[in-house]
Design a protein around this motif. Structure first.
Motif, PDB file in Angstrom:
ATOM      1  N   HIS A 179      96.499 -28.316  54.039  1.00 27.12           N
ATOM      2  CA  HIS A 179      96.147 -29.412  55.019  1.00 27.12           C
ATOM      3  C   HIS A 179      96.929 -29.552  56.349  1.00 27.12           C
ATOM      4  N   TRP A 180      96.480 -30.740  57.716  1.00 29.12           N
ATOM      5  CA  TRP A 180      96.670 -30.798  58.539  1.00 29.12           C
ATOM      6  C   TRP A 180      98.021 -31.270  58.986  1.00 29.12           C
ATOM      7  N   SER A 181      98.635 -31.245  59.489  1.00 26.68           N
ATOM      8  CA  SER A 181      99.975 -31.479  59.976  1.00 26.68           C
ATOM      9  C   SER A 181     101.099 -30.833  61.093  1.00 26.68           C
ATOM     10  N   ASP A 182     101.290 -31.110  62.182  1.00 28.38           N
ATOM     11  CA  ASP A 182     101.691 -31.352  63.345  1.00 28.38           C
ATOM     12  C   ASP A 182     101.105 -29.953  64.041  1.00 28.38           C
ATOM     13  N   GLY A 183      99.566 -30.274  64.211  1.00 23.02           N
ATOM     14  CA  GLY A 183      98.815 -29.458  64.760  1.00 23.02           C
ATOM     15  C   GLY A 183      98.364 -28.317  64.141  1.00 23.02           C
ATOM     16  N   LYS A 184      98.941 -27.780  62.768  1.00 24.46           N
ATOM     17  CA  LYS A 184      98.458 -26.687  61.975  1.00 24.46           C
ATOM     18  C   LYS A 184      97.688 -27.050  60.537  1.00 24.46           C
ATOM     19  N   PHE A 185      97.728 -26.445  59.977  1.00 24.87           N
ATOM     20  CA  PHE A 185      96.654 -26.013  58.986  1.00 24.87           C
ATOM     21  C   PHE A 185      98.501 -25.667  58.039  1.00 24.87           C
ATOM     22  N   ARG A 186      98.481 -26.499  56.607  1.00 25.46           N
ATOM     23  CA  ARG A 186      99.971 -25.559  55.923  1.00 25.46           C
ATOM     24  C   ARG A 186      99.174 -25.539  54.526  1.00 25.46           C
ATOM     25  N   GLN A 187      99.525 -24.202  53.932  1.00 21.85           N
ATOM     26  CA  GLN A 187      99.176 -23.823  52.667  1.00 21.85           C
ATOM     27  C   GLN A 187     100.327 -24.408  51.856  1.00 21.85           C
TER      28      GLN A 187
END
Length: 197
Positions: A179-187
């Motif tokens: 999911h997109w969080s703080d300007g990046k995708f987090r896995q």
């Protein structure tokens, strides 16, 4: 009591063969005309090269076509294959992105997947572009059941516990989310490991 001859039946109540024949012909004509003016249901015309948005569609609300993108995947001369794709607004800007599962076509074994996020550029005639890599082929995973829901990408990742395991028969399974969080995708993985891409 005087005898009165029976009054003739009103004309609209008498069924004559000619009347029914005329009615049937009129109904058949209406059905035939309706069949002629109905819209076509066949496949749409091919989209011209470079333009991935069919005429009349708004590129801001149409997800990029996964098969029209150029991917940074070195297949050493073998063709690339998009095996799955899913669409949805991942960053909350109101425009849908596409997530594509891509791998090299090989004659044997199970080539690993890469997962790419695609978006449209400012030019509607330009093809979709890759803006993020969620999964790299170096991780040696096969991605299945790719979905996008409520801004979250999910996939089942099959892999190998060691180099001794045949490439045909993965022995590990993980469920992954991005999911997109703080300007990046987090896995996020089922084992609670997490990393940013």
């Amino acid at each position: 009591m005087p005898h009165h001859p029976a009054e003739p039946e009103p004309a609209h109540r008498r069924a004559r063969p000619l009347h029914w024949l005329a009615t049937a012909a009129a109904v058949a004509a209406v059905i035939a005309v309706a069949g002629i003016v109905q819209p076509a249901t066949g496949a749409p015309a091919a989209t011209p090269p470079g333009n991935t948005t069919p005429a009349g569609e708004d590129p801001r609300t149409t997800a990029p076509d996964a098969r029209a993108a150029t991917y940074p995947l070195d297949c050493k001369g073998s063709p690339r294959a998009v095996t799955e794709s899913a669409h949805g607004d991942l960053d909350g800007d109101g425009r849908p992105e596409t997530v594509a599962a891509v791998r090299c076509e090989a004659g044997s074994g199970t080539p690993p997947h890469a997962l790419y996020v695609l978006t449209r550029g400012q030019d509607p005639a330009a093809g979709p572009r890759v803006v993020a890599t969620l999964l790299d082929t170096a991780q040696r995973r096969t991605a299945l059941d790719l979905t996008v829901r409520d801004g979250t990408v999910t996939a089942t990742l099959l892999g190998y516990s060691s180099t001794e395991v045949p490439r045909c028969c993965p022995d590990e399974k993980r469920f992954a989310k991005w999911h997109w969080s703080d300007g990046k995708f987090r896995q996020e993985l089922t084992d609670s490991a997490a990393r940013s891409v």
